[in-house]
Design a protein around this motif. Structure first.
Motif, PDB file in Angstrom:
ATOM      1  N   SER A  89       0.869  -1.338  -0.041  1.00  0.00           N
ATOM      2  CA  SER A  89      -0.105   0.042   0.104  1.00  0.00           C
ATOM      3  C   SER A  89       0.731   1.382   0.046  1.00  0.00           C
ATOM      4  O   SER A  89       0.280   2.422   0.062  1.00  0.00           O
ATOM      5  CB  SER A  89      -0.959  -0.015   1.350  1.00  0.00           C
ATOM      6  OG  SER A  89       0.026   0.290   2.364  1.00  0.00           O
ATOM      7  N   VAL A  90       2.270   1.297   0.061  1.00  0.00           N
ATOM      8  CA  VAL A  90       3.010   2.183   0.077  1.00  0.00           C
ATOM      9  C   VAL A  90       3.648   2.622  -1.322  1.00  0.00           C
ATOM     10  O   VAL A  90       4.137   1.764  -1.938  1.00  0.00           O
ATOM     11  CB  VAL A  90       4.360   1.887   0.824  1.00  0.00           C
ATOM     12  CG1 VAL A  90       5.337   3.004   0.879  1.00  0.00           C
ATOM     13  CG2 VAL A  90       3.811   1.475   2.252  1.00  0.00           C
ATOM     14  N   GLY A  91       3.389   3.899  -1.682  1.00  0.00           N
ATOM     15  CA  GLY A  91       3.613   4.119  -3.217  1.00  0.00           C
ATOM     16  C   GLY A  91       4.972   5.030  -3.393  1.00  0.00           C
ATOM     17  O   GLY A  91       5.400   5.247  -4.549  1.00  0.00           O
ATOM     18  N   HIS A  92       5.558   5.495  -2.085  1.00  0.00           N
ATOM     19  CA  HIS A  92       6.659   6.407  -2.311  1.00  0.00           C
ATOM     20  C   HIS A  92       7.611   6.194  -0.859  1.00  0.00           C
ATOM     21  O   HIS A  92       6.673   6.495   0.213  1.00  0.00           O
ATOM     22  CB  HIS A  92       6.264   7.899  -2.570  1.00  0.00           C
ATOM     23  CG  HIS A  92       7.304   8.691  -2.566  1.00  0.00           C
ATOM     24  ND1 HIS A  92       7.138  10.193  -2.475  1.00  0.00           N
ATOM     25  CD2 HIS A  92       8.616   8.689  -2.867  1.00  0.00           C
ATOM     26  CE1 HIS A  92       8.148  10.849  -2.586  1.00  0.00           C
ATOM     27  NE2 HIS A  92       8.971  10.036  -2.910  1.00  0.00           N
ATOM     28  N   VAL A  93       8.765   5.972  -1.091  1.00  0.00           N
ATOM     29  CA  VAL A  93       9.695   6.091   0.139  1.00  0.00           C
ATOM     30  C   VAL A  93      10.510   7.251  -0.200  1.00  0.00           C
ATOM     31  O   VAL A  93      11.453   7.139  -1.140  1.00  0.00           O
ATOM     32  CB  VAL A  93      10.332   4.859   0.259  1.00  0.00           C
ATOM     33  CG1 VAL A  93      11.418   4.840   1.332  1.00  0.00           C
ATOM     34  CG2 VAL A  93       9.323   3.527   0.585  1.00  0.00           C
ATOM     35  N   VAL A  94      10.761   8.074   0.692  1.00  0.00           N
ATOM     36  CA  VAL A  94      12.022   9.182   0.737  1.00  0.00           C
ATOM     37  C   VAL A  94      13.017   8.525   1.396  1.00  0.00           C
ATOM     38  O   VAL A  94      12.887   8.297   2.783  1.00  0.00           O
ATOM     39  CB  VAL A  94      11.411  10.431   1.345  1.00  0.00           C
ATOM     40  CG1 VAL A  94      12.791  11.417   1.082  1.00  0.00           C
ATOM     41  CG2 VAL A  94      10.416  10.953   0.479  1.00  0.00           C
ATOM     42  N   PRO A 159       7.954  13.888  -6.823  1.00  0.00           N
ATOM     43  CA  PRO A 159       8.947  14.712  -7.357  1.00  0.00           C
ATOM     44  C   PRO A 159      10.157  13.663  -7.949  1.00  0.00           C
ATOM     45  O   PRO A 159      10.470  12.574  -7.496  1.00  0.00           O
ATOM     46  CB  PRO A 159       9.530  15.655  -6.223  1.00  0.00           C
ATOM     47  CG  PRO A 159       9.385  14.860  -5.269  1.00  0.00           C
ATOM     48  CD  PRO A 159       8.058  13.892  -5.308  1.00  0.00           C
ATOM     49  N   PRO A 160      10.891  14.250  -8.906  1.00  0.00           N
ATOM     50  CA  PRO A 160      12.060  13.279  -9.459  1.00  0.00           C
ATOM     51  C   PRO A 160      13.411  13.375  -8.255  1.00  0.00           C
ATOM     52  O   PRO A 160      13.721  14.376  -7.740  1.00  0.00           O
ATOM     53  CB  PRO A 160      12.424  13.965 -10.577  1.00  0.00           C
ATOM     54  CG  PRO A 160      11.903  15.655 -10.615  1.00  0.00           C
ATOM     55  CD  PRO A 160      10.828  15.543  -9.661  1.00  0.00           C
ATOM     56  N   ASN A 181      12.440   7.185  -8.896  1.00  0.00           N
ATOM     57  CA  ASN A 181      11.764   8.103  -9.704  1.00  0.00           C
ATOM     58  C   ASN A 181      12.564   9.349 -10.219  1.00  0.00           C
ATOM     59  O   ASN A 181      12.791  10.006  -9.346  1.00  0.00           O
ATOM     60  CB  ASN A 181      10.630   8.717  -8.871  1.00  0.00           C
ATOM     61  CG  ASN A 181       9.456   9.266  -9.350  1.00  0.00           C
ATOM     62  OD1 ASN A 181       8.900   8.493 -10.185  1.00  0.00           O
ATOM     63  ND2 ASN A 181       9.366  10.624  -9.295  1.00  0.00           N
ATOM     64  N   ARG A 182      12.766   9.357 -11.514  1.00  0.00           N
ATOM     65  CA  ARG A 182      13.544   9.911 -12.216  1.00  0.00           C
ATOM     66  C   ARG A 182      12.935  11.297 -12.960  1.00  0.00           C
ATOM     67  O   ARG A 182      13.512  12.239 -13.423  1.00  0.00           O
ATOM     68  CB  ARG A 182      14.672   9.353 -13.091  1.00  0.00           C
ATOM     69  CG  ARG A 182      15.724   8.600 -12.345  1.00  0.00           C
ATOM     70  CD  ARG A 182      16.672   7.908 -13.253  1.00  0.00           C
ATOM     71  NE  ARG A 182      15.982   6.604 -13.919  1.00  0.00           N
ATOM     72  CZ  ARG A 182      16.788   6.051 -14.760  1.00  0.00           C
ATOM     73  NH1 ARG A 182      18.038   6.366 -15.205  1.00  0.00           N
ATOM     74  NH2 ARG A 182      16.246   4.709 -15.299  1.00  0.00           N
ATOM     75  N   PRO A 186       2.440  11.698 -11.334  1.00  0.00           N
ATOM     76  CA  PRO A 186       1.343  11.728 -10.615  1.00  0.00           C
ATOM     77  C   PRO A 186       1.359  10.474  -9.908  1.00  0.00           C
ATOM     78  O   PRO A 186       1.631   9.510 -10.032  1.00  0.00           O
ATOM     79  CB  PRO A 186      -0.018  11.648 -11.873  1.00  0.00           C
ATOM     80  CG  PRO A 186       0.634  12.170 -13.027  1.00  0.00           C
ATOM     81  CD  PRO A 186       1.954  11.663 -13.043  1.00  0.00           C
ATOM     82  N   TRP A 187       0.844  11.194  -8.193  1.00  0.00           N
ATOM     83  CA  TRP A 187       0.743   9.970  -7.560  1.00  0.00           C
ATOM     84  C   TRP A 187      -0.846   9.855  -7.158  1.00  0.00           C
ATOM     85  O   TRP A 187      -1.497  10.490  -6.394  1.00  0.00           O
ATOM     86  CB  TRP A 187       1.366  10.333  -6.208  1.00  0.00           C
ATOM     87  CG  TRP A 187       1.304   9.497  -5.082  1.00  0.00           C
ATOM     88  CD1 TRP A 187       0.594   8.304  -5.066  1.00  0.00           C
ATOM     89  CD2 TRP A 187       2.110   9.624  -3.752  1.00  0.00           C
ATOM     90  NE1 TRP A 187       1.252   7.515  -4.119  1.00  0.00           N
ATOM     91  CE2 TRP A 187       2.009   8.356  -3.033  1.00  0.00           C
ATOM     92  CE3 TRP A 187       2.804  10.542  -3.297  1.00  0.00           C
ATOM     93  CZ2 TRP A 187       2.400   8.240  -1.841  1.00  0.00           C
ATOM     94  CZ3 TRP A 187       3.447  10.548  -1.888  1.00  0.00           C
ATOM     95  CH2 TRP A 187       3.191   9.450  -1.159  1.00  0.00           C
ATOM     96  N   SER A 188      -1.355   8.807  -7.510  1.00  0.00           N
ATOM     97  CA  SER A 188      -2.756   8.380  -7.614  1.00  0.00           C
ATOM     98  C   SER A 188      -2.969   8.135  -6.058  1.00  0.00           C
ATOM     99  O   SER A 188      -2.162   7.615  -5.189  1.00  0.00           O
ATOM    100  CB  SER A 188      -3.225   7.332  -8.411  1.00  0.00           C
ATOM    101  OG  SER A 188      -2.365   6.139  -8.254  1.00  0.00           O
ATOM    102  N   ALA A 189      -4.515   8.091  -5.540  1.00  0.00           N
ATOM    103  CA  ALA A 189      -4.659   8.000  -4.224  1.00  0.00           C
ATOM    104  C   ALA A 189      -5.499   6.559  -4.208  1.00  0.00           C
ATOM    105  O   ALA A 189      -6.500   6.576  -4.524  1.00  0.00           O
ATOM    106  CB  ALA A 189      -5.546   9.120  -3.672  1.00  0.00           C
TER     107      ALA A 189
END
Length: 307
Positions: A89-94, A159-160, A181-182, A186-189
Motif C-alpha cells: 500500500s506504500v507508493g513512495h519512500v523518501v 518529485p524526481p 523516480n527520475r 502523478p501520485w494516485s490516491a
C-alpha cells in the motif's frame, strides 16, 4: 573528506553508479505533531497522519561508513508489522540516500528485503532522495525528508530524484519492489489516500523509519456551522493594515472551499497583534471578501471595527 565520505566534485549522485560521497547542506525544519482528534477539534490544518515509526541501532560494524543492512531490514519489517500497514500500500519512500557508493545500496537492499517478502510484486514503489537537491542536512535531514513526502502527498505528485542517470549496479532493480523516480509523476490516491515512508540513519548507527498517510477529512466538515466568524487583522502601520486586509480578501477569493473557522482561529491565536487593528464579523466567504475590500479602502461598515 579523509574518510572518503564527501563527494569529490561536490555533487550528490544518490542511487547512481557515479555515487562518490555526500554533499553537506543546511536546513531548519519544523513539524507540529498533535493527536489527530485534538487537531480536528481545534480546527487545525492537518497535512498528514503518522501511522507508525521506530528506531533501532546497528550494533557493532566496521565503522560509521559501513551501515548494517540487517539492522535496517529488521527495523523496517518491525515498523510495518507493528503498524499493520501492508507494504504494497506504500507508493513512495523518501530514502536517506546520501549518494555514497556503499550506503545507498545497503539501504535499498534492506528495503527490498523488508518489502519484497510481503508484496510479491516488482516496481510498485517510487524511491527518491532530497539530498541531490539540497545536500545532507545532517540532524535535520530526516525531517526534511518527512516534509518532502508530505508535500508530495498534498500535491499528488512524486518529485524526481535528480542526478541518477544509471542506477546502481549493486541493486537488482528488475526484481525489486522499487524504482528510482527520475521524473515528476502523478501520485494516485489508492482508496482515497496516499501512503509513504521515510528512512533516516545517523552517523552513530541509529536507524529510523516513519510511515505517513495523507489526511482525509472524510465526513468531517472543516467549516464549523456558526452564524458568524470574527476576523481580526493587525499591522504596524495604517498602510500595512490596508495591504493585509486586501491580501486576505485576495486569499479568500482564490482558495475554494476555505474554512472561515480555521481562518478565524489562525488570526486570533496564531498571529501577533499590532497597534493598527481591524476586526470584522462575517457570515461567509463572500461576505468576508466584501467587508475586507471595503475596510482596505478606508470604509468602516457596521460589521467592521478599527482601532
Amino acid at each position: 573528506a579523509q574518510a572518503g565520505m564527501l563527494s569529490a566534485d561536490g555533487v550528490c549522485y544518490a542511487f547512481d553508479r557515479r555515487a562518490n560521497g555526500m554533499v553537506p547542506g543546511e536546513a531548519v525544519a519544523v513539524l507540529v505533531l498533535r493527536r489527530l482528534p485534538d487537531a480536528e477539534r481545534d480546527g487545525d490544518r492537518v497535512y498528514a497522519s503518522v501511522l507508525g515509526s521506530g528506531v533501532n541501532y546497528d550494533g557493532r560494524t566496521n565503522g560509521i561508513t559501513a551501515p548494517s543492512g540487517a539492522a535496517q531490514a529488521r527495523l523496517l519489517s518491525e515498523v510495518y508489522e507493528r503498524a499493520r500497514v501492508p507494504v504494497e500500500s506504500v507508493g513512495h519512500v523518501v530514502t536517506h540516500g546520501t549518494g555514497t557508493r556503499l550506503g545507498d545500496p545497503v539501504e535499498i537492499n534492506a528495503l527490498v528485503e523488508a518489502f519484497g517478502s510481503g508484496s510479491g510484486r516488482s516496481g510498485f514503489c517510487a524511491l527518491t532522495s532530497t539530498k541531490p537537491n539540497i545536500g545532507h542536512t545532517q540532524a535535520a535531514s530526516g525531517l526534511v525528508s518527512v516534509i518532502a513526502l508530505v508535500q508530495a502527498m498534498r500535491h499528488g505528485v512524486i518529485p524526481p530524484s535528480i542526478n541518477c542517470d544509471e542506477p546502481s549496479d549493486y541493486v537488482d532493480w528488475e526484481r525489486s519492489p522499487f524504482f528510482v523516480n527520475r521524473e515528476a509523476r502523478p501520485w494516485s490516491a489508492e482508496g482515497g489516500t496516499r501512503r509513504g515512508g521515510v528512512s533516516a540513519f545517523g552517523f552513530s548507527g541509529t536507524n529510523a523509519h516513519v510511515i505517513v498517510e495523507s489526511y482525509d477529512a472524510g465526513g468531517v466538515s472543516e467549516e464549523v456551522s456558526e452564524p458568524a466568524y470574527l476576523l481580526p487583522v493587525s499591522a504596524k502601520s495604517e498602510g500595512a493594515l490596508g495591504r493585509a486586509l486586501a491580501e486576505l480578501a485576495g486569499h479568500l477569493e482564490r482558495v475554494e472551499g476555505v474554512s472561515l473557522a480555521s481562518v478565524s482561529h489562525a488570526l486570533m491565536s496564531g498571529r501577533h497583534h499590532f497597534a493598527f487593528r481591524c476586526a470584522l464579523v462575517v457570515r461567509d466567504a463572500a461576505d468576508a471578501v466584501r467587508l475586507l475590500r471595503e475596510a482596505a479602502a478606508g470604509e468602516r461598515p457596521l460589521m467592521v471595527r478599527s482601532g
